[in-house]
Design a protein around this motif. Structure first.
Motif, PDB file in Angstrom:
ATOM      1  N   LEU A  98      20.940  35.083  72.323  1.00  0.00           N
ATOM      2  CA  LEU A  98      22.111  34.971  71.449  1.00  0.00           C
ATOM      3  C   LEU A  98      23.381  35.483  72.129  1.00  0.00           C
ATOM      4  O   LEU A  98      24.434  34.825  72.093  1.00  0.00           O
ATOM      5  N   MET A 134      26.998  33.679  73.402  1.00  0.00           N
ATOM      6  CA  MET A 134      28.356  34.136  73.033  1.00  0.00           C
ATOM      7  C   MET A 134      29.205  34.343  74.288  1.00  0.00           C
ATOM      8  O   MET A 134      30.372  33.947  74.328  1.00  0.00           O
ATOM      9  N   ILE A 169      32.948  42.345  70.472  1.00  0.00           N
ATOM     10  CA  ILE A 169      33.047  41.515  69.263  1.00  0.00           C
ATOM     11  C   ILE A 169      32.715  42.362  68.039  1.00  0.00           C
ATOM     12  O   ILE A 169      32.075  43.409  68.141  1.00  0.00           O
ATOM     13  N   LYS A 170      33.134  41.854  66.892  1.00  0.00           N
ATOM     14  CA  LYS A 170      32.811  42.512  65.620  1.00  0.00           C
ATOM     15  C   LYS A 170      31.353  42.226  65.279  1.00  0.00           C
ATOM     16  O   LYS A 170      30.894  41.087  65.440  1.00  0.00           O
ATOM     17  N   ASP A 171      30.621  43.214  64.806  1.00  0.00           N
ATOM     18  CA  ASP A 171      29.248  42.974  64.366  1.00  0.00           C
ATOM     19  C   ASP A 171      29.263  42.120  63.102  1.00  0.00           C
ATOM     20  O   ASP A 171      30.121  42.300  62.227  1.00  0.00           O
ATOM     21  N   ILE A 172      28.303  41.211  63.009  1.00  0.00           N
ATOM     22  CA  ILE A 172      28.256  40.295  61.858  1.00  0.00           C
ATOM     23  C   ILE A 172      27.902  41.038  60.572  1.00  0.00           C
ATOM     24  O   ILE A 172      28.216  40.577  59.470  1.00  0.00           O
ATOM     25  N   ASN A 173      27.269  42.191  60.717  1.00  0.00           N
ATOM     26  CA  ASN A 173      26.800  42.940  59.546  1.00  0.00           C
ATOM     27  C   ASN A 173      27.275  44.388  59.663  1.00  0.00           C
ATOM     28  O   ASN A 173      26.491  45.292  59.948  1.00  0.00           O
ATOM     29  N   ASN A 230      20.676  51.070  70.953  1.00  0.00           N
ATOM     30  CA  ASN A 230      19.274  51.024  70.539  1.00  0.00           C
ATOM     31  C   ASN A 230      18.463  50.408  71.681  1.00  0.00           C
ATOM     32  O   ASN A 230      18.860  49.378  72.239  1.00  0.00           O
ATOM     33  N   GLY A 242      14.731  50.555  67.794  1.00  0.00           N
ATOM     34  CA  GLY A 242      15.407  49.725  66.808  1.00  0.00           C
ATOM     35  C   GLY A 242      16.213  48.580  67.393  1.00  0.00           C
ATOM     36  O   GLY A 242      17.065  48.006  66.718  1.00  0.00           O
ATOM     37  N   GLN A 243      15.925  48.192  68.636  1.00  0.00           N
ATOM     38  CA  GLN A 243      16.689  47.103  69.255  1.00  0.00           C
ATOM     39  C   GLN A 243      16.166  45.757  68.762  1.00  0.00           C
ATOM     40  O   GLN A 243      14.950  45.502  68.818  1.00  0.00           O
ATOM     41  N   SER A 244      17.070  44.914  68.268  1.00  0.00           N
ATOM     42  CA  SER A 244      16.639  43.598  67.783  1.00  0.00           C
ATOM     43  C   SER A 244      17.104  42.467  68.692  1.00  0.00           C
ATOM     44  O   SER A 244      16.456  41.426  68.759  1.00  0.00           O
ATOM     45  N   VAL A 245      18.228  42.645  69.397  1.00  0.00           N
ATOM     46  CA  VAL A 245      18.692  41.635  70.364  1.00  0.00           C
ATOM     47  C   VAL A 245      18.467  42.233  71.752  1.00  0.00           C
ATOM     48  O   VAL A 245      19.059  43.268  72.096  1.00  0.00           O
TER      49      VAL A 245
HETATM   50  P1  5GP Z   1      20.399  45.905  67.741  1.00  0.00           P
HETATM   51  O1  5GP Z   1      19.603  45.868  66.472  1.00  0.00           O
HETATM   52  O2  5GP Z   1      19.754  45.039  68.803  1.00  0.00           O
HETATM   53  O3  5GP Z   1      20.739  47.268  68.237  1.00  0.00           O
HETATM   54  O4  5GP Z   1      21.799  45.258  67.403  1.00  0.00           O
HETATM   55  C1  5GP Z   1      22.012  43.885  67.266  1.00  0.00           C
HETATM   56  C2  5GP Z   1      23.259  43.718  66.446  1.00  0.00           C
HETATM   57  O5  5GP Z   1      23.694  42.374  66.574  1.00  0.00           O
HETATM   58  C3  5GP Z   1      23.057  43.984  64.955  1.00  0.00           C
HETATM   59  O6  5GP Z   1      23.914  45.054  64.531  1.00  0.00           O
HETATM   60  C4  5GP Z   1      23.409  42.651  64.302  1.00  0.00           C
HETATM   61  O7  5GP Z   1      24.109  42.821  63.071  1.00  0.00           O
HETATM   62  C5  5GP Z   1      24.268  41.991  65.358  1.00  0.00           C
HETATM   63  N1  5GP Z   1      24.221  40.541  65.302  1.00  0.00           N
HETATM   64  C6  5GP Z   1      23.110  39.756  65.179  1.00  0.00           C
HETATM   65  N2  5GP Z   1      23.452  38.449  65.174  1.00  0.00           N
HETATM   66  C7  5GP Z   1      24.810  38.397  65.298  1.00  0.00           C
HETATM   67  C8  5GP Z   1      25.749  37.314  65.351  1.00  0.00           C
HETATM   68  O8  5GP Z   1      25.413  36.126  65.274  1.00  0.00           O
HETATM   69  N3  5GP Z   1      27.073  37.650  65.476  1.00  0.00           N
HETATM   70  C9  5GP Z   1      27.473  38.952  65.568  1.00  0.00           C
HETATM   71  N4  5GP Z   1      28.798  39.164  65.688  1.00  0.00           N
HETATM   72  N5  5GP Z   1      26.616  39.997  65.527  1.00  0.00           N
HETATM   73  C10 5GP Z   1      25.297  39.718  65.386  1.00  0.00           C
END
Ligand code: 5GP
Ligand code: ZN
Length: 115
Positions: A5, A9, A28-32, A88, A94-97
């Motif tokens: 992902l 970007m 970039i701004k976080d989506i959430n 993370n 807690g790493q998701s990406v």
């Molecule tokens: P992690 O969980 O890996 O530490 O953080 C991944 C972050 O990427 C999360 O805070 C999540 O909200 C953010 N994120 C996931 N998908 C997108 C996206 O499509 N756009 C943006 N701007 N942030 C994203």
């Protein structure tokens, strides 16, 4: 083609609103957003996380953290009361990406102190 992902970007394959860009990073701004001010500093080079740093990457990350803390946090976002930077790392972290990134968190008093 890379299925990451954040690589998409970085390459402009997914449109993102960049607060900052240089030859090594985008911000970039976080989506959430959680808390209300929540940005991500993403190196343009793909590697999974901090466990894959080498000397060259470490120098770039050092410069990136300086920019994140001064140019971005203080000058652009005015987070003069303080902020938090988090990376993370791995599943238990807690790493998701799985493309290294640093969360910049602030805009309110952060209460869930860890460590
Ligand atoms: P992690 O969980 O890996 O530490 O953080 C991944 C972050 O990427 C999360 O805070 C999540 O909200 C953010 N994120 C996931 N998908 C997108 C996206 O499509 N756009 C943006 N701007 N942030 C994203
Ligand atoms: Zn990537």
């Amino acid at each position: 083609m890379c299925d990451c992902l954040f690589c998409k970007m970085v390459k402009g394959e997914i449109p993102v609103n960049k607060l900052y860009e240089d030859e090594d990073f985008i911000v970039i701004k976080d989506i959430n957003p959680e808390p209300k001010v929540h940005y991500l500093m993403i190196p343009k080079e793909h590697y999974a996380n901090l466990t894959e740093l080498n000397d060259e990457r470490a120098v770039k990350i050092g410069k990136g953290l300086k920019i994140l803390s001064t140019t971005i946090a203080l000058e652009k976002l005015n987070l003069k009361e303080g902020f938090r930077v988090v990376a993370n790392t791995g599943d238990w972290g807690g790493q998701s990406v799985h493309h290294l990134h640093f969360h910049l968190l602030g805009g309110e008093k952060l209460t869930d102190k860890m460590g």
